[in-house]
Design a protein around this motif. Structure first.
Motif, PDB file in Angstrom:
ATOM      1  N   ASP A  69       0.847  -1.184   0.000  1.00 24.58           N
ATOM      2  CA  ASP A  69       0.000   0.000   0.000  1.00 24.58           C
ATOM      3  C   ASP A  69       0.891   1.245   0.000  1.00 24.58           C
ATOM      4  OD1 ASP A  69       0.893   0.277   2.617  1.00 24.58           O
ATOM      5  OD2 ASP A  69      -1.061  -0.060   3.536  1.00 24.58           O
ATOM      6  N   GLU A  70       0.264   2.405   0.100  1.00 27.37           N
ATOM      7  CA  GLU A  70       1.021   3.661   0.036  1.00 27.37           C
ATOM      8  C   GLU A  70       1.966   3.845   1.218  1.00 27.37           C
ATOM      9  OE1 GLU A  70      -2.811   4.105   2.046  1.00 27.37           O
ATOM     10  OE2 GLU A  70      -2.364   3.512  -0.005  1.00 27.37           O
ATOM     11  N   ARG A  71       1.760   3.095   2.299  1.00 27.73           N
ATOM     12  CA  ARG A  71       2.649   3.175   3.462  1.00 27.73           C
ATOM     13  C   ARG A  71       3.690   2.060   3.465  1.00 27.73           C
ATOM     14  NH1 ARG A  71      -1.445   3.879   8.322  1.00 27.73           N
ATOM     15  NH2 ARG A  71       0.464   3.489   9.475  1.00 27.73           N
ATOM     16  N   ARG A  72       3.843   1.372   2.304  1.00 32.32           N
ATOM     17  CA  ARG A  72       4.820   0.307   2.103  1.00 32.32           C
ATOM     18  C   ARG A  72       4.565  -0.924   2.967  1.00 32.32           C
ATOM     19  NH1 ARG A  72       7.275   0.020  -2.060  1.00 32.32           N
ATOM     20  NH2 ARG A  72       9.121  -0.897  -1.186  1.00 32.32           N
ATOM     21  N   ARG A  73       3.296  -1.197   3.272  1.00 29.56           N
ATOM     22  CA  ARG A  73       2.905  -2.403   3.993  1.00 29.56           C
ATOM     23  C   ARG A  73       2.403  -3.418   2.982  1.00 29.56           C
ATOM     24  NH1 ARG A  73      -1.291   0.174   8.068  1.00 29.56           N
ATOM     25  NH2 ARG A  73      -1.958   0.869   6.021  1.00 29.56           N
ATOM     26  N   VAL A  74       2.722  -4.684   3.202  1.00 26.87           N
ATOM     27  CA  VAL A  74       2.255  -5.742   2.309  1.00 26.87           C
ATOM     28  C   VAL A  74       0.755  -5.920   2.518  1.00 26.87           C
ATOM     29  CG1 VAL A  74       2.409  -8.188   1.736  1.00 26.87           C
ATOM     30  CG2 VAL A  74       4.481  -6.915   2.304  1.00 26.87           C
ATOM     31  N   VAL A  75       0.001  -5.782   1.432  1.00 24.76           N
ATOM     32  CA  VAL A  75      -1.451  -5.978   1.501  1.00 24.76           C
ATOM     33  C   VAL A  75      -1.901  -7.193   0.691  1.00 24.76           C
ATOM     34  CG1 VAL A  75      -2.035  -3.593   2.022  1.00 24.76           C
ATOM     35  CG2 VAL A  75      -1.816  -4.294  -0.355  1.00 24.76           C
ATOM     36  N   TYR A  76      -0.982  -7.742  -0.116  1.00 26.51           N
ATOM     37  CA  TYR A  76      -1.311  -8.949  -0.867  1.00 26.51           C
ATOM     38  C   TYR A  76      -0.022  -9.684  -1.208  1.00 26.51           C
ATOM     39  CZ  TYR A  76      -2.904 -12.205  -4.366  1.00 26.51           C
ATOM     40  OH  TYR A  76      -3.165 -13.363  -5.049  1.00 26.51           O
ATOM     41  N   TYR A  77      -0.063 -11.010  -1.076  1.00 28.76           N
ATOM     42  CA  TYR A  77       1.027 -11.871  -1.538  1.00 28.76           C
ATOM     43  C   TYR A  77       0.399 -13.104  -2.165  1.00 28.76           C
ATOM     44  CZ  TYR A  77       4.958 -15.020  -1.795  1.00 28.76           C
ATOM     45  OH  TYR A  77       5.915 -15.881  -2.279  1.00 28.76           O
ATOM     46  N   GLY A  78       0.891 -13.488  -3.317  1.00 23.10           N
ATOM     47  CA  GLY A  78       0.406 -14.689  -3.975  1.00 23.10           C
ATOM     48  C   GLY A  78       1.504 -15.275  -4.838  1.00 23.10           C
ATOM     49  N   SER A  79       1.348 -16.529  -5.216  1.00 19.32           N
ATOM     50  CA  SER A  79       2.354 -17.161  -6.062  1.00 19.32           C
ATOM     51  C   SER A  79       1.691 -18.168  -6.998  1.00 19.32           C
ATOM     52  CB  SER A  79       3.415 -17.852  -5.204  1.00 19.32           C
ATOM     53  OG  SER A  79       2.838 -18.875  -4.435  1.00 19.32           O
ATOM     54  N   ASP A  80       2.456 -18.593  -7.988  1.00 23.14           N
ATOM     55  CA  ASP A  80       1.974 -19.568  -8.952  1.00 23.14           C
ATOM     56  C   ASP A  80       3.160 -20.401  -9.415  1.00 23.14           C
ATOM     57  OD1 ASP A  80       0.055 -20.825 -10.631  1.00 23.14           O
ATOM     58  OD2 ASP A  80       0.703 -19.600 -12.328  1.00 23.14           O
ATOM     59  N   LEU A  81       2.890 -21.646  -9.779  1.00 19.56           N
ATOM     60  CA  LEU A  81       3.899 -22.518 -10.368  1.00 19.56           C
ATOM     61  C   LEU A  81       3.713 -22.539 -11.878  1.00 19.56           C
ATOM     62  CD1 LEU A  81       3.766 -25.569  -7.926  1.00 19.56           C
ATOM     63  CD2 LEU A  81       5.386 -23.664  -7.934  1.00 19.56           C
ATOM     64  N   THR A  82       4.821 -22.610 -12.584  1.00 18.80           N
ATOM     65  CA  THR A  82       4.754 -22.627 -14.041  1.00 18.80           C
ATOM     66  C   THR A  82       4.304 -23.998 -14.545  1.00 18.80           C
ATOM     67  OG1 THR A  82       7.098 -23.219 -14.163  1.00 18.80           O
ATOM     68  CG2 THR A  82       6.553 -20.883 -14.305  1.00 18.80           C
ATOM     69  N   ASP A  83       3.708 -23.991 -15.718  1.00 14.71           N
ATOM     70  CA  ASP A  83       3.252 -25.237 -16.337  1.00 14.71           C
ATOM     71  C   ASP A  83       4.377 -25.851 -17.181  1.00 14.71           C
ATOM     72  OD1 ASP A  83       3.334 -23.716 -18.656  1.00 14.71           O
ATOM     73  OD2 ASP A  83       1.156 -23.606 -18.883  1.00 14.71           O
TER      74      ASP A  83
END
Length: 173
Positions: A69-83
């Motif tokens: 966010d604008e205050r440099r706090r993590v608001v989302y984390y996600g990941s994916d594996l390649t096919d």
């Protein structure tokens, strides 16, 4: 004559509803951010042409996205594996669970890991190690904003350049 007036009024109401529905569907903000791209292995032991054009896809390589966010706090984390083709596809809800809108320019996509036994050294070619900020979408359509990133690369341990920076005191950093 009264029936004609009634029909005209009814037609105006129906057309007004259709107009409002169409206008609302085009004015709504996108609800999903999609990020896709490829993860490839570049082998420096190959010739120039193979090194540039012959990179092979890495299956099950992990790619992550972190949004701040604008205050440099993590608001989302996600990941994916390649096919099998080395492709990843991350789908991000544009709104957090608290209803706050994510800003795509606060999101960064980077390489995390490679299961490949011979090609598992992160490179920063195309920003894979340090991360790539989402800047300009490739597609904006209804409830979708899509970013397609250039390929990220891993390389073999033999191709990794040693850090030869000397601080003048005999320490390499």
């Amino acid at each position: 004559m009264a029936i004609l007036k009634y029909a005209v009024v009814l037609l105006m109401i129906v057309l007004g509803c259709i107009h409002n529905t169409v206008e609302a569907s085009f004015s709504e903000e996108p609800k999903v951010i999609r990020v896709d791209g490829k993860v490839l292995c570049q082998d420096c032991t190959q010739g120039w042409n193979e090194w540039i054009h012959g990179a092979r896809p890495i299956k099950a390589g992990k790619v992550s996205v972190t949004c701040m966010d604008e205050r440099r706090r993590v608001v989302y984390y996600g990941s994916d594996l390649t096919d099998e083709m080395g492709q990843f596809d991350l789908t991000i809800n544009k709104y957090t669970i608290h209803g706050k809108e994510l800003q795509a320019n606060g999101c960064s996509v980077r390489l995390v890991s490679s299961p490949d036994a011979t090609c598992n050294v992160l490179t920063d070619f195309a920003g894979g190690r340090s991360g790539v900020k989402l800047q300009r979408p490739n597609l904006v359509y209804r409830d979708l904003v899509k970013y397609t990133l250039g390929p990220f690369y891993y390389t073999t341990p033999m191709c990794e350049e040693p850090d030869t920076h000397d601080d003048g005191k005999g320490h390499n950093y």
